[in-house]
Scaffold this motif. Structure first.
Motif, PDB file in Angstrom:
ATOM      1  N   ALA A  89       0.834  -1.204   0.000  1.00 27.89           N
ATOM      2  CA  ALA A  89       0.000   0.000   0.000  1.00 27.89           C
ATOM      3  C   ALA A  89       0.868   1.253   0.000  1.00 27.89           C
ATOM      4  CB  ALA A  89      -0.913  -0.010   1.217  1.00 27.89           C
ATOM      5  N   TYR A  90       1.929   1.196   0.787  1.00 31.10           N
ATOM      6  CA  TYR A  90       2.861   2.338   0.884  1.00 31.10           C
ATOM      7  C   TYR A  90       3.497   2.644  -0.471  1.00 31.10           C
ATOM      8  CZ  TYR A  90       7.592   4.179   1.793  1.00 31.10           C
ATOM      9  OH  TYR A  90       8.764   4.876   1.741  1.00 31.10           O
ATOM     10  N   SER A  91       3.961   1.590  -1.171  1.00 31.52           N
ATOM     11  CA  SER A  91       4.663   1.813  -2.438  1.00 31.52           C
ATOM     12  C   SER A  91       3.719   2.289  -3.541  1.00 31.52           C
ATOM     13  CB  SER A  91       5.367   0.525  -2.881  1.00 31.52           C
ATOM     14  OG  SER A  91       4.424  -0.441  -3.293  1.00 31.52           O
ATOM     15  N   SER A  92       2.451   1.889  -3.492  1.00 30.56           N
ATOM     16  CA  SER A  92       1.500   2.342  -4.510  1.00 30.56           C
ATOM     17  C   SER A  92       1.372   3.863  -4.486  1.00 30.56           C
ATOM     18  CB  SER A  92       0.122   1.716  -4.259  1.00 30.56           C
ATOM     19  OG  SER A  92       0.195   0.327  -4.351  1.00 30.56           O
ATOM     20  N   ILE A  93       1.458   4.439  -3.280  1.00 31.64           N
ATOM     21  CA  ILE A  93       1.294   5.878  -3.128  1.00 31.64           C
ATOM     22  C   ILE A  93       2.620   6.620  -3.303  1.00 31.64           C
ATOM     23  CG2 ILE A  93       0.627   7.710  -1.515  1.00 31.64           C
ATOM     24  CD1 ILE A  93      -1.260   5.629  -0.210  1.00 31.64           C
ATOM     25  N   PHE A  94       3.655   6.136  -2.595  1.00 34.06           N
ATOM     26  CA  PHE A  94       4.887   6.926  -2.491  1.00 34.06           C
ATOM     27  C   PHE A  94       6.031   6.463  -3.390  1.00 34.06           C
ATOM     28  CE2 PHE A  94       2.819   7.677   1.665  1.00 34.06           C
ATOM     29  CZ  PHE A  94       2.725   9.052   1.598  1.00 34.06           C
ATOM     30  N   VAL A  95       5.881   5.322  -4.063  1.00 28.14           N
ATOM     31  CA  VAL A  95       6.969   4.847  -4.928  1.00 28.14           C
ATOM     32  C   VAL A  95       6.534   4.825  -6.391  1.00 28.14           C
ATOM     33  CG1 VAL A  95       8.538   2.945  -5.431  1.00 28.14           C
ATOM     34  CG2 VAL A  95       7.975   3.491  -3.053  1.00 28.14           C
ATOM     35  N   ALA A  96       5.410   4.152  -6.682  1.00 30.26           N
ATOM     36  CA  ALA A  96       4.992   4.005  -8.080  1.00 30.26           C
ATOM     37  C   ALA A  96       4.623   5.350  -8.708  1.00 30.26           C
ATOM     38  CB  ALA A  96       3.806   3.035  -8.165  1.00 30.26           C
ATOM     39  N   SER A  97       3.756   6.117  -8.046  1.00 29.43           N
ATOM     40  CA  SER A  97       3.266   7.366  -8.648  1.00 29.43           C
ATOM     41  C   SER A  97       4.375   8.403  -8.878  1.00 29.43           C
ATOM     42  CB  SER A  97       2.156   7.955  -7.760  1.00 29.43           C
ATOM     43  OG  SER A  97       1.106   7.021  -7.624  1.00 29.43           O
ATOM     44  N   PRO A  98       5.260   8.669  -7.896  1.00 29.51           N
ATOM     45  CA  PRO A  98       6.326   9.656  -8.151  1.00 29.51           C
ATOM     46  C   PRO A  98       7.239   9.278  -9.310  1.00 29.51           C
ATOM     47  CG  PRO A  98       6.136   9.229  -5.801  1.00 29.51           C
ATOM     48  CD  PRO A  98       5.258   8.237  -6.490  1.00 29.51           C
ATOM     49  N   PHE A  99       7.409   7.980  -9.587  1.00 25.01           N
ATOM     50  CA  PHE A  99       8.267   7.583 -10.692  1.00 25.01           C
ATOM     51  C   PHE A  99       7.704   8.042 -12.032  1.00 25.01           C
ATOM     52  CE2 PHE A  99      10.986   4.911  -8.103  1.00 25.01           C
ATOM     53  CZ  PHE A  99      12.186   5.021  -8.793  1.00 25.01           C
ATOM     54  N   LEU A 100       6.387   8.260 -12.119  1.00 22.27           N
ATOM     55  CA  LEU A 100       5.811   8.804 -13.354  1.00 22.27           C
ATOM     56  C   LEU A 100       6.377  10.194 -13.636  1.00 22.27           C
ATOM     57  CD1 LEU A 100       2.047   7.774 -12.981  1.00 22.27           C
ATOM     58  CD2 LEU A 100       3.775   6.758 -14.475  1.00 22.27           C
ATOM     59  N   ILE A 101       6.585  10.967 -12.556  1.00 21.06           N
ATOM     60  CA  ILE A 101       7.171  12.303 -12.719  1.00 21.06           C
ATOM     61  C   ILE A 101       8.621  12.186 -13.154  1.00 21.06           C
ATOM     62  CG2 ILE A 101       7.702  14.485 -11.556  1.00 21.06           C
ATOM     63  CD1 ILE A 101       5.457  13.845  -9.576  1.00 21.06           C
ATOM     64  N   TRP A 102       9.363  11.308 -12.459  1.00 24.00           N
ATOM     65  CA  TRP A 102      10.803  11.198 -12.733  1.00 24.00           C
ATOM     66  C   TRP A 102      11.078  10.554 -14.094  1.00 24.00           C
ATOM     67  CZ3 TRP A 102      11.085   8.949  -7.179  1.00 24.00           C
ATOM     68  CH2 TRP A 102      10.955  10.001  -6.263  1.00 24.00           C
ATOM     69  N   LEU A 103      10.099   9.802 -14.620  1.00 24.06           N
ATOM     70  CA  LEU A 103      10.269   9.196 -15.945  1.00 24.06           C
ATOM     71  C   LEU A 103       9.815  10.133 -17.067  1.00 24.06           C
ATOM     72  CD1 LEU A 103       9.087   5.537 -15.175  1.00 24.06           C
ATOM     73  CD2 LEU A 103      11.409   6.260 -15.725  1.00 24.06           C
ATOM     74  N   GLY A 104       9.440  11.373 -16.676  1.00 19.95           N
ATOM     75  CA  GLY A 104       9.133  12.383 -17.688  1.00 19.95           C
ATOM     76  C   GLY A 104       7.721  12.330 -18.248  1.00 19.95           C
ATOM     77  N   TYR A 105       6.776  11.810 -17.474  1.00 20.95           N
ATOM     78  CA  TYR A 105       5.380  11.767 -17.946  1.00 20.95           C
ATOM     79  C   TYR A 105       4.850  13.198 -18.035  1.00 20.95           C
ATOM     80  CZ  TYR A 105       0.608  10.051 -18.443  1.00 20.95           C
ATOM     81  OH  TYR A 105      -0.639   9.771 -18.921  1.00 20.95           O
ATOM     82  N   ASP A 106       4.376  13.602 -19.217  1.00 26.85           N
ATOM     83  CA  ASP A 106       3.937  14.970 -19.463  1.00 26.85           C
ATOM     84  C   ASP A 106       2.410  15.036 -19.494  1.00 26.85           C
ATOM     85  OD1 ASP A 106       3.143  17.342 -21.253  1.00 26.85           O
ATOM     86  OD2 ASP A 106       5.284  17.694 -20.885  1.00 26.85           O
ATOM     87  N   VAL A 107       1.834  15.855 -18.608  1.00 26.12           N
ATOM     88  CA  VAL A 107       0.373  15.943 -18.496  1.00 26.12           C
ATOM     89  C   VAL A 107      -0.239  16.502 -19.777  1.00 26.12           C
ATOM     90  CG1 VAL A 107      -1.540  16.960 -17.223  1.00 26.12           C
ATOM     91  CG2 VAL A 107       0.506  16.236 -16.005  1.00 26.12           C
ATOM     92  N   ALA A 108       0.365  17.560 -20.330  1.00 20.87           N
ATOM     93  CA  ALA A 108      -0.199  18.199 -21.525  1.00 20.87           C
ATOM     94  C   ALA A 108      -0.191  17.226 -22.707  1.00 20.87           C
ATOM     95  CB  ALA A 108       0.595  19.453 -21.858  1.00 20.87           C
TER      96      ALA A 108
END
Length: 325
Positions: free
Chosen positions: A278-297
């Protein structure tokens, strides 16, 4: 049913750096424990024989060791099993020993140590143990690969990579705790690790799905950062996550406290895995989307393009069905 309803999004991504530092530290320690301390393998993987003996009164293990000193079981490991009246003997055996009646031999060797009964004899040959060890590693690897392919296909490759990093994080930390607390690593612990993969990815996909939905529904995606999108999505699913984890946790805790020694390893691994999943779903998986360059626009533009294509296909299909060319 909702555990709570938040009026505004929690700034969970604001805590990512200190929490991620903690997570990285625990993962490094877990890797160190796995590769330096190692595991206490059960007979499923190490091979050998386990004999469970039940006495009618508390057992003095030193007396048993002295009794077995001059027998063929002099090197046997002896440990208490669930209660002071019950013990297990761990015997190293060869393929030739499989044909022998171990229960009779142990009964003869323990004569004079009190009233007892042999309750269980489990025997795994050394070759079979090695095969199970190899198949266990293969099962874990194939599970992770299958999840990576599914998530990458269902969402996109960044989601797949982020999900796999979170899963590896969960499994490594759980295995590290198994090593740290000297929990026997047998097939039940392997089953727990595979279950943790399924439990953790389920929670991660729920959050990923809400992130995608939030991006689609946002009217002006350029005004939102990915951190804002994640904060809103995680906040919206947090009540569901807490309820799911709490119900599973209390069931596993009951198994751990009252399930007996047979499933002790399974319930211990599940307790650790459910919390860190549960911890990693919130604090590990999601932030990696930012660090992998996921662009909202870009993501918003991609979803809009797909929606236009879908609408155009439906329009053409309707014209075709009405006979309009």
């Amino acid at each position: 049913m909702e555990f709570f309803r938040a009026k505004k999004a929690f700034n969970l991504m604001g805590w990512v750096k200190p929490i991620f530092t903690f997570s990285l530290l625990v993962t490094i320690i877990s890797f160190y424990l796995i590769f330096n301390k190692g595991f206490i393998y059960g007979i499923d993987f190490a091979g050998g024989t386990v004999v469970q003996v039940k006495y009618d009164k508390p057992v003095q293990i030193d007396v048993l060791r002295e009794k077995l000193k001059n027998t063929q079981f002099a090197s046997a490991g002896i440990q208490e099993f669930g209660s002071p009246e019950e013990i297990i003997l761990r015997l190293q055996n060869t393929t030739a020993d499989v044909t022998k009646d171990t229960a009779q031999q142990v009964t003869a060797a323990l004569q004079g140590t009190g009233n007892f009964e042999i309750r269980r004899v489990d025997m795994v040959g050394p070759k079979v143990g090695k095969e199970l060890q190899t198949q266990g590693i293969l099962a874990l690897s194939l599970s992770v690969l299958g999840i990576l392919i599914y998530v990458a296909f269902r969402f996109e490759w960044r989601y797949g990579i982020a999900a796999i990093i979170a899963l590896v994080h969960d499994v490594v930390i759980t295995a590290g705790m198994v090593s740290l607390f000297n929990v026997e690593f047998d097939l039940t612990v392997l089953a727990a690790l595979l279950t943790i993969l399924g439990f953790s990815i389920n929670d991660t996909i729920v959050i990923f799905d809400r992130i995608r939905e939030t991006i689609r529904e946002s009217k002006d995606a350029a005004r939102y950062s990915m951190a804002d999108i994640i904060n809103e999505s995680v906040t919206n699913t947090l009540s569901r996550t807490i309820l799911t984890v709490a119900t599973v946790f209390f069931v596993i805790l009951t198994l751990f406290l009252f399930g007996g020694e047979i499933i002790h390893g399974f319930s211990f691994a599940m307790l650790i895995g459910v919390i860190f999943g549960a911890y990693s779903s919130i604090f590990v998986a999601s932030p990696f989307l930012i660090w992998l360059g996921y662009d909202v626009a870009k993501a918003k533009a991609g979803y809009a393009e797909k929606a236009r294509n879908r609408a155009e296909k439906e329009r053409l299909r309707a014209q075709f069905e009405q006979g309009i060319v």
